[in-house]
Design an enzyme around this catalytic site. Structure first.
Site, short mmCIF file in Angstrom:
data_model
loop_
_atom_site.label_atom_id
_atom_site.label_comp_id
_atom_site.label_asym_id
_atom_site.label_seq_id
_atom_site.Cartn_x
_atom_site.Cartn_y
_atom_site.Cartn_z
N ASN A 7 -7.24 -26.61 11.74
CA ASN A 7 -7.83 -25.43 11.13
C ASN A 7 -6.79 -24.90 10.14
O ASN A 7 -5.86 -24.20 10.52
CB ASN A 7 -8.15 -24.40 12.22
CG ASN A 7 -8.82 -23.17 11.67
OD1 ASN A 7 -8.85 -22.96 10.45
ND2 ASN A 7 -9.34 -22.34 12.55
N ARG A 77 -11.78 -28.08 10.31
CA ARG A 77 -12.66 -26.96 10.04
C ARG A 77 -12.72 -26.77 8.52
O ARG A 77 -11.69 -26.67 7.86
CB ARG A 77 -12.11 -25.69 10.68
CG ARG A 77 -12.97 -24.50 10.33
CD ARG A 77 -12.41 -23.22 10.88
NE ARG A 77 -13.34 -22.15 10.57
CZ ARG A 77 -12.99 -20.87 10.52
NH1 ARG A 77 -11.74 -20.51 10.75
NH2 ARG A 77 -13.89 -19.97 10.24
N HIS A 166 -18.89 -18.83 10.73
CA HIS A 166 -18.62 -18.85 12.18
C HIS A 166 -19.61 -19.77 12.92
O HIS A 166 -19.86 -19.57 14.12
CB HIS A 166 -18.75 -17.44 12.81
CG HIS A 166 -17.65 -16.49 12.42
ND1 HIS A 166 -17.89 -15.14 12.23
CD2 HIS A 166 -16.35 -16.69 12.20
CE1 HIS A 166 -16.77 -14.54 11.90
NE2 HIS A 166 -15.81 -15.46 11.88
N ARG A 227 -12.11 -6.31 6.40
CA ARG A 227 -13.22 -6.47 5.45
C ARG A 227 -14.30 -5.42 5.69
O ARG A 227 -14.58 -5.08 6.84
CB ARG A 227 -13.85 -7.86 5.60
CG ARG A 227 -12.98 -8.97 5.04
CD ARG A 227 -13.57 -10.32 5.38
NE ARG A 227 -12.75 -11.00 6.36
CZ ARG A 227 -13.11 -12.11 7.00
NH1 ARG A 227 -14.28 -12.65 6.77
NH2 ARG A 227 -12.31 -12.67 7.88
N GLU A 375 -13.62 -22.46 19.26
CA GLU A 375 -14.01 -23.13 18.03
C GLU A 375 -13.39 -24.52 17.92
O GLU A 375 -14.02 -25.45 17.44
CB GLU A 375 -13.64 -22.27 16.82
CG GLU A 375 -14.61 -21.11 16.66
CD GLU A 375 -14.08 -19.99 15.79
OE1 GLU A 375 -13.06 -19.37 16.19
OE2 GLU A 375 -14.67 -19.72 14.74
#
Ligand code: ADP
Length: 605
Positions: A7, A77, A166, A227, A375
């Site tokens: 990742n 990823r 996601h 964010r 993940e």
């Protein structure tokens, strides 16, 4: 199988070596502060080793020159797959070029992902590398959820639409929830709330993502660490004018200075904000309220999108750990049938070996669950599936293609209402699936907007009425028919059927049939797929290559090998249906490329 999961971000790289059968992490590498002199690496929780200002390639070379890991394949990823990637994809130079072509859509993420891919491919040059995309799980969003209400031509030109992110996490926790509830995911409407530094919610309807809160970029939707999530775009125009801000300033404002951090003035770590709120800090309290309110608003909206909800899942750093946020969000969800047990909520704790815990009280119709996301494990599983599938498809295999025109399946009771007491369906001609036939009987469909006359009934009678139409028909009739597997009509719209002897209004049953392939057990063996796998099919028509994604495999001894698509799709592919109102062979050939199964409800392998 040992899969290395990479990742690679712009400032950090996470690398995990996982054993896919057990999910055990064999090794773990964490590189922090990439691109600065302070860059360092921690390998298997050892002391931090300084690396200096290195590139991704240099970092990989330094780290792996000293290691002797056994790696069967590498899963990467990749944040944005745009319109180009709808499932995990083997990486070759072409794939890398395609991911690069998406840089404008994800300028912060995709370049760092590619840097990681190129670095890992040099070090692990003799194994398969697979790209697993954040956006892929959401490739099933219906068009109404994909589009922004902006100029269509401009949107097409630049790919300006909602993609969602996601994906591996939403898919993983939805699967875990289904497993915990001992229910097939295809029977469940699940809301998955991934609340980490980035946050998004996804409506997983019968196993497929149908709505999600992040859009073209991971900025839309929920309040996040730094964010803003949803914002009135007019506010940006106002700031640009009144503060004289340029694009960089606006970008920083939205991505790094907003969210919990901007609201609270404390930072992006929810733990600090919760503590300050407990000590009376008003801005910290406001941050928690805005965060929970936004999420609750989305839960209500997405429950409406799915026509109800069976389970709500909280996951990622905040979702798994903050009882306070879960409590606040759940406070007013009783109208949906969701009630949490405060004691269970307070003490909930999940981990790798105990990944799911229920926090709903026993009167709650909706199950509320806390689920540990993983993940890296999700990416490892996808990588393994693709590697195994690639073993099966050295040569493409040919499948006849059939175009499925609109048609109706009826119960015997419905036949008698529409065609008279004692009426029986009579065969007009057999269709390709053994035992089924196009009937002499036809009915008229009367929708809220318009009607479609002369729709063929397919026999024999069935236990449930079902009307299968195309997307164009949806508009003619004036209803929203979900894409469903045949027979799966729960929560679908109803319609009025008109026959020579009477009319019948059915409460549910109108679907857009999901693309599917019928095959025998022998075929399934040959293709290396199993019943209910979801595959991708490449169709070669007049030298053009078209890919049909999200194709369901149905295996039964009763079937003959054939892929069914609907009329709209056939038209788009310039495949002409035969006679209207019957299922007819299009005489096309397809080669099947296996895509990983979307969900496995059995044991994790
Ligand atoms: P990402 O992977 O997106 O960087 P994580 O899933 O690790 O993020 O989630 C990070 C967030 O989870 C942070 O806001 C952190 O404060 C929050 N978090 C972690 N543990 C707790 C806790 N015990 N209570 C409240 N919030 C927590």
């Amino acid at each position: 199988m040992n899969i290395l999961v990479v990742n690679s971000g712009s400032s950090s790289i996470k690398i995990d070596l996982l054993e896919t059968r057990t999910g055990e992490r064999i090794h773990q590498v964490r590189i922090e502060r990439m691109g600065t002199e302070a860059c360092s690496v921690v390998i298997d929780k050892s002391e931090s080793i300084p690396l200096g200002d290195v590139t991704h390639k240099e970092a990989f070379q330094i780290i792996f020159s000293e290691q002797n890991w056994v790696v069967a394949a590498v899963g990467h990823r990749v944040v944005h797959g745009g319109d180009l990637f709808r499932q995990p994809t083997r990486i070759d130079t072409n794939t890398i070029e395609n991911i690069k072509s998406l840089f404008p859509l994800a300028p912060l993420h995709n370049p760092a992902n590619v840097a990681g891919i190129e670095a890992a491919m040099e070090v692990f040059s003799d194994v398969i590398h697979v790209a697993v995309f954040d956006t892929a799980f959401h490739s099933t969003l219906p068009r109404r959820a994909q589009y922004y209400a902006i100029d269509h031509a401009l949107a097409q030109q630049h790919g300006l639409r909602r993609y969602g992110f996601h994906g591996p996490s939403h898919q993983w926790v939805a699967s875990e929830a289904a497993r915990f509830l001992r229910t097939d995911i295809r029977q469940l409407r699940i809301l998955t709330c991934h609340l980490g530094n980035g946050a998004s919610i996804c409506a997983v309807e019968y196993g497929r993502s149908v709505e999600t809160s992040m859009g073209m970029t991971p900025l839309e939707g929920l309040v996040m660490g730094t964010r803003s999530g949803d914002i009135d775009p007019g506010l940006l125009v106002y700031l640009a004018k009144s503060e004289g801000w340029d694009l960089t300033a606006l970008d920083q404002f939205l991505n790094t200075k907003s969210g919990l951090s901007g609201l609270s003035g404390i930072g992006n770590d929810l733990r600090d904000i919760e503590e300050a709120a407990a000590n009376g800090d008003e801005r910290a309290r406001l941050s928690l309220q805005v965060f929970a309110h936004r999420l609750r608003k989305y839960i209500g909206a997405y429950a409406a999108v799915m026509g109800g909800v069976d389970a709500i899942v909280f996951t990622a750093g905040i979702g798994e750990n903050s009882a306070l946020i879960r409590h606040r969000v759940a406070q007013r969800l009783e109208f949906l049938g969701a009630r949490i047990d405060e004691d269970l909520n307070r003490t909930a704790s999940v981990c790798k070996s105990h990944p799911v815990t229920e926090i709903s009280d026993e009167r709650s119709r909706v199950k509320v669950l806390v689920v540990a996301t993983d993940e890296a494990c999700a990416i490892a599983q996808e990588t393994k599936k693709l590697v195994q599938a690639l073993d099966h498809v050295s040569t493409p295999k040919v499948i006849p293609l059939a175009v499925s025109a609109r048609h109706v399946h009826l119960t015997q009771a419905a036949v008698e209402v529409l065609f008279g007491k004692g009426a029986q369906l009579t065969a007009y001609k057999p269709i390709s699936q053994p035992g089924q036939f196009a009937c002499d009987q036809k009915v008229n469909l009367i929708g809220p907007r318009r009607r479609i006359d002369g729709v063929r009934v397919i026999g024999p009678v069935r236990p449930k009425n079902q009307v299968e139409i195309s997307r164009t028909d949806e508009f003619t009739l004036g209803l929203d028919a979900p894409i469903r597997n045949s027979g799966d009509v729960k929560n679908t719209p109803g319609i009025t059927l008109e026959g020579p002897a009477g009319t019948l209004t059915i409460k549910e049953g109108v679907i857009c049939a999901r693309r599917h392939i019928h095959m025998t057990p022998e075929d399934s063996e040959a293709f290396g797929v199993k019943d209910r796998d979801v595959v991708e099919v490449a169709v070669e028509s007049d030298g053009r290559n078209l890919i049909f994604g999200d194709v369901l495999v149905r295996v039964s001894k009763k079937y003959v090998l054939e892929m069914h698509i609907d009329t709209d799709e056939a038209n788009a592919a310039e495949i002409k249906p035969g006679m209207a109102g019957v299922l007819s062979d299009g005489g096309m050939t397809v080669s099947l490329r296996v895509r990983s199964t979307q969900f496995e409800t059995g044991d994790r392998q």
